[in-house]
Design a protein around this motif. Structure first.
Motif, PDB file in Angstrom:
ATOM      1  N   TRP A  17       0.810  -1.204   0.000  1.00 18.58           N
ATOM      2  CA  TRP A  17       0.000   0.000   0.000  1.00 18.58           C
ATOM      3  C   TRP A  17       0.848   1.260   0.000  1.00 18.58           C
ATOM      4  CZ3 TRP A  17      -2.194  -4.434   0.608  1.00 18.58           C
ATOM      5  CH2 TRP A  17      -3.573  -4.566   0.390  1.00 18.58           C
ATOM      6  N   ASP A  41       3.887  -0.891   7.949  1.00 19.86           N
ATOM      7  CA  ASP A  41       3.828   0.366   7.208  1.00 19.86           C
ATOM      8  C   ASP A  41       5.167   1.095   7.178  1.00 19.86           C
ATOM      9  OD1 ASP A  41       4.084   1.161   9.808  1.00 19.86           O
ATOM     10  OD2 ASP A  41       2.246   2.373   9.871  1.00 19.86           O
ATOM     11  N   TYR A  48      -0.920  -4.689   6.165  1.00 17.47           N
ATOM     12  CA  TYR A  48      -1.737  -5.582   5.348  1.00 17.47           C
ATOM     13  C   TYR A  48      -1.109  -6.961   5.261  1.00 17.47           C
ATOM     14  CZ  TYR A  48       1.805  -4.564   1.803  1.00 17.47           C
ATOM     15  OH  TYR A  48       3.013  -4.426   1.136  1.00 17.47           O
ATOM     16  N   SER A  66      -5.938  -4.991   3.691  1.00 20.88           N
ATOM     17  CA  SER A  66      -5.326  -4.047   4.617  1.00 20.88           C
ATOM     18  C   SER A  66      -5.886  -4.209   6.018  1.00 20.88           C
ATOM     19  CB  SER A  66      -5.563  -2.610   4.135  1.00 20.88           C
ATOM     20  OG  SER A  66      -6.928  -2.265   4.305  1.00 20.88           O
TER      21      SER A  66
END
Length: 339
Positions: A17, A41, A48, A66
């Motif tokens: 992402w 992240d 995710y 996610s």
């Protein structure tokens, strides 16, 4: 294959992402030809889980969910050189059925997009072959094992979300109320059930029927009676009616001839609120219902095979659909040869 040897962290970070995403060490698992893993992240916070495989020629597809529950599909190829932030129009074909998409470039070598619902994910679960059309270039991925891989990614996501949702501390016990104060609150009225379509058909099934009939009308054809291609039947054992749509009975809708020459077959499970959810879709060489079990006509790879009887020459078979209460999906059982 790239997926079985191991996808490097630098490559996997590109298909998530965000460009800062990175695999969480020790959380990857091989599911057939797919690699399922969790990613953070970039700051250590779960982002995710995704399932990734290669096409055998340097391209990768990833299907992920996610932390918020949304699904996304992405592709990467080291030979691409796109401007970051560019919108790229592509067409995905799942067993010859087209799905136009607009992908966004996350990096020069990666295209990705969030999905509005699970329609495409469900098709990927049940499909045989995925083809990405990018301009005049076609890249094909086998979807063998996609059901198990996507389910594993969903379970991965659910595990991380559940572990992050720590239960709140229990409030201190309040002193018992006096009998005079023990007045129960007024009961809330029950939530209204969804208004069923004529004939008790859930809105989602009625919409699919309407779409098929519209396809016929566009071709200046008169749609056949609904009973020719819609079957109301209990398949899950929960007492709620389910719905099977076999487009072989409405050939003017244009959903015949794909997936090896068969017709599209869809199953919607009925929900207690009057709605329905599509849980299965694939091309089949005929549909037979025995009791509460659906049998699909198949051939080739779907019929198994052996060293002396390879799949390509295997005779036509029938594959039963088995309801999996835990995953709320239909699994394909072992094939039975019919001739």
């Amino acid at each position: 294959m790239i997926g079985r040897i191991g996808l490097g962290a630098a490559v996997l970070a590109l298909i998530g992402w965000s460009a800062a995403a990175a695999p969480i060490a020790g959380k990857d698992q091989q599911v057939g030809s797919w690699l399922v893993q969790a990613d953070d992240d970039g700051s250590g916070k779960f982002a995710y889980c995704d399932a990734t495989r290669d096409d055998g020629g340097g391209s990768l597809v990833h299907i992920g969910q996610s932390a918020s529950g949304s699904w996304q599909i992405g592709f990467t190829n080291a030979g691409w050189q796109f401007a970051v932030g560019q919108d790229v129009t592509v067409t995905l074909f799942i067993d010859r059925v087209p799905y136009p998409l607009v992908l966004r470039t996350l990096s020069p070598t990666t295209l990705s997009t969030p999905l509005p619902d699970t329609t495409l994910v469900d098709a990927l679960r049940q499909g045989y072959m995925l083809t990405l059309q990018l301009g005049a270039v076609y890249t094909t991925f086998s979807l063998d094992g996609s059901t198990a891989a996507i389910n594993a990614a969903a379970l991965c996501q659910q595990g991380y979300v559940a572990s992050a949702a720590a239960p709140p501390a229990a409030p201190p016990a309040s002193p018992p109320a006096s009998p005079q104060a023990a007045v129960p609150p007024p009961a809330l009225p029950p939530a209204p059930a969804a208004a069923p379509a004529p004939g008790g058909m859930p809105p989602e099934v009625a919409q699919e029927v309407s779409n098929l009939q519209s396809n016929c009308q566009v071709m200046n054809k008169t749609p056949p009676p609904i009973g020719d291609y819609v079957t109301r039947i209990g398949l899950t054992g929960d007492g709620t009616d389910d719905w099977l749509i076999n487009t072989g009975g409405i050939s003017c809708a244009g959903l015949t001839g794909g997936g090896g020459g068969g017709s599209m077959m869809e199953i919607f499970i009925g929900l207690p609120n009057g709605h329905a959810r599509k849980v299965y879709a694939r091309y089949a060489l005929g549909v037979e219902i025995r009791g509460s079990t659906v049998w699909l006509g198949s051939s080739g790879d779907q019929c198994g095979g052996s060293a002396t009887d390879p799949p390509a020459t295997t005779k036509t078979c029938q594959v039963p659909l088995i309801w999996n209460k835990a995953t709320q999906r239909f699994d394909e059982g072992p094939p039975t040869r019919v001739r």
